[in-house]
Design an enzyme around this catalytic site. Structure first.
Site, short mmCIF file in Angstrom:
data_model
loop_
_atom_site.label_atom_id
_atom_site.label_comp_id
_atom_site.label_asym_id
_atom_site.label_seq_id
_atom_site.Cartn_x
_atom_site.Cartn_y
_atom_site.Cartn_z
N ASP A 219 80.04 -3.51 -34.88
CA ASP A 219 80.86 -2.76 -34.91
C ASP A 219 81.82 -2.62 -36.34
O ASP A 219 82.22 -3.56 -36.92
CB ASP A 219 81.81 -3.21 -33.81
N GLU A 290 77.53 0.29 -37.33
CA GLU A 290 78.40 1.26 -37.22
C GLU A 290 79.03 1.39 -38.69
O GLU A 290 80.16 0.88 -38.70
CB GLU A 290 79.37 1.15 -35.96
#
Length: 562
Positions: A219, A290
């Protein structure tokens, strides 16, 4: 259109548990655990619920499951505010439940990827609570990004920076200092220059790797390295570099790799350490970044000495146009080849409007007018887009429920919003909650088979008609299309070569080395097809055997039929 094929990379067939390249052309299914299946009747999905549906995932034909955060959390940001990186939230189960899920997935030949959230912890994390108690100048505070305020008494935040979810990026604590939380005040950013932070995350990687995890989705991968030396720049200076987080690109006053908050060059020193951990496993652990960065900057995240793969989000904002999509596809195949990686194809996830809705909007890049959707066109384009993506070399990332053709739920009452980003724009709800509504498994029931209790987000009355039960075995259903496409893909996906075909301005067509041809008609009028046997089509062909608009067909040439 170019006729140059991408770099050829051989792909091992599905089923080899020790194949180090399994991820290169994998179909990865994202599970948002709290909304997948509820095993204990509390209205919240859990790990036992996911385990109870592994047979379904196997029947769908996916290669891997990506599990969104399941860690202890106050859920101020859907679980991306992590209290403890090496445990399971009690509402979702236990570590024993996690181990059982891993075993069950592996027994069915399905890999498991877990979310790791390294940019920030929650404000309930033991180290942040220690930092609050320890006070100014303490080693505990140095694990986070505490600063003194401006003004006569430090009453103003250190800078005028805005948080990405609204409000100030700085929060003041009782003794007067301020800490940085680029998303919400409940998510304080880590100081990745601190050796204890770096070592603790290496411990976390080993913890999950030792429990059988096959890889990680990272993330906010571009956010770890920060340079907060005085004088700190103003919002006016840093905002252009942050705009790409919302799919926008502006001129950035900082040199590439030198933005103070995102995509700094030294972030790759961190991932080089991670890679040493990954490579100690056999096969090596996988990771996908990401990284909301300029496309050419994704190459470093996807390199073999870094994370190995990076999400390509370019199709999330692409217009429904053969020319634009072709350019995006070719560019990303080229970037993946430069990185020695494979590309990723994404149309939906837990952060964006479901593509069955988004592609039915007048402008797919502008989801603020979600009330203007043409649902029929949206579903046609969504299934066509998915077939196109599944035919390409690279990893296809599917989001739970897209195989049912689920649209965005747009009428969640304000009092039930959970997303910290939720707000109204001209009376229209803008929230990520609409793609996180619990799945419908049956045509009837208190939560359409999700569980035996009202779910944590409300399901619309019409959900049952799109349920797994309603679509299983139903000719022409979206679920049947996905199952057929994934089965065929598993049989035909081989090397990573693409040869473009010129079949008209509104058509995107290419062939693969197995004699497999994918043709997508972006236009409104039907188009003739070259010779070949129809393997699967997102819409029925016309009586004349032509491909209608907003549709994709897969063909196999007679010489390659098996």
């Amino acid at each position: 259109m170019s006729s140059n094929p991408s770099t050829t990379v051989e792909h091992a067939r599905r089923g080899d548990a020790n194949d180090p390249t399994w991820w290169r052309q994998a179909v990865v299914y994202q599970v948002y655990p709290r909304s997948f299946a509820d095993s204990n009747g509390d209205g919240i999905g859990d790990l036992r619920g996911v385990r109870s549906r592994v047979e379904y995932l196997a029947s769908l034909g996916v290669d891997a499951v990506w599990l969104s955060p399941f860690y202890p959390s106050a859920l101020t940001d859907g679980g991306y505010d992590v209290d403890d990186y090496r445990d399971v939230d009690p509402t979702l189960g236990t570590l024993e439940d996690f181990d059982a899920l891993v075993d069950e997935l592996h027994r069915h030949g399905i890999k498991i990827i877990v979310d790791i959230v390294p940019n920030h912890s929650s404000d309930r994390h033991a180290w942040f609570q220690e930092a609050l108690a320890a006070g100014r100048g303490s080693p505990a505070r140095d694990r986070y990004l505490f600063r003194e305020g401006r003004g006569a008494n430090g009453e103003l935040p250190p800078t005028d920076w805005s948080a990405l979810f609204g409000g100030s990026a700085w929060t003041r604590v009782d003794d007067g200092q301020w800490y940085l939380g680029l998303f919400t005040p409940n998510q304080p950013d880590w100081n990745w220059k601190h050796p204890e932070v770096r070592e603790d995350f290496l411990r976390t990687l080993r913890f999950w790797g030792d429990r059988g995890v096959d890889g990680f989705r990272v993330d906010v991968a571009m956010g770890l390295a920060k340079d907060l030396r005085d004088p700190l720049p103003s919002w006016e200076m840093i905002a252009p570099g942050l705009a790409i987080l919302k799919g926008l690109v502006f001129d950035d006053p900082f040199a590439e790799g030198q933005h103070p908050l995102f995509d700094r060059d030294e972030v790759h020193d961190i991932y080089a350490e991670w890679r040493t951990v990954f490579d100690r496993y056999s096969p090596p652990l996988f990771a996908v970044a990401e990284a909301w960065v300029a496309p050419h900057r994704r190459v470093r995240y996807a390199s073999a000495d870094s994370l190995g793969q990076a999400f390509n989000f370019d199709l999330l904002t692409a217009p429904w146009s053969a020319r634009d999509v072709t350019a995006i596809v070719q560019h990303n195949l080229d970037l993946a080849a430069r990185a020695g990686s494979s590309s990723t194809w994404v149309f939906s996830n837990h952060d964006v409007v479901r593509h069955a809705t988004r592609l039915g909007l007048p402008d797919a890049a502008d989801t603020r007018r979600i009330d203007a959707v043409d649902a029929e066109v949206g579903l046609q384009r969504a299934t066509a887009a998915t077939l196109l993506a599944l035919a390409l070399p690279g990893s296809a990332y599917l989001y739970q429920g897209e195989e049912l053709g689920l649209p965005e739920v747009t009428d969640i009452p304000a009092e039930q919003w959970q997303d910290p980003m939720a707000h109204l724009v001209d009376g229209v709800v803008v929230t990520r909650d609409g793609c996180r509504v619990p799945l419908p498994w049956t045509t009837h029931g208190v939560s359409f088979g999700f569980g035996n209790h009202a779910p944590h987000l409300p399901q619309p009355e019409w959900f049952g008609s799109l349920s797994v039960e309603a679509q299983t075995g139903a000719e022409g259903s979206t679920l049947s299309l996905y199952r057929a496409a994934l089965r065929i893909r598993g049989e035909l996906q081989a090397d990573e070569t693409v040869v473009w075909l010129d079949l008209g301005d509104d058509v995107l067509a290419f062939s693969r080395s197995t004699g497999w041809t994918s043709i997508t008609n972006f236009g409104a009028s039907a188009v003739p097809l070259p010779p070949g046997r129809v393997l699967v089509s997102s819409l029925p062909l016309t009586p004349d055997g032509e491909l209608p608009g907003n549709a994709t067909v897969w063909l196999q040439t007679e010489s390659e039929e098996r």
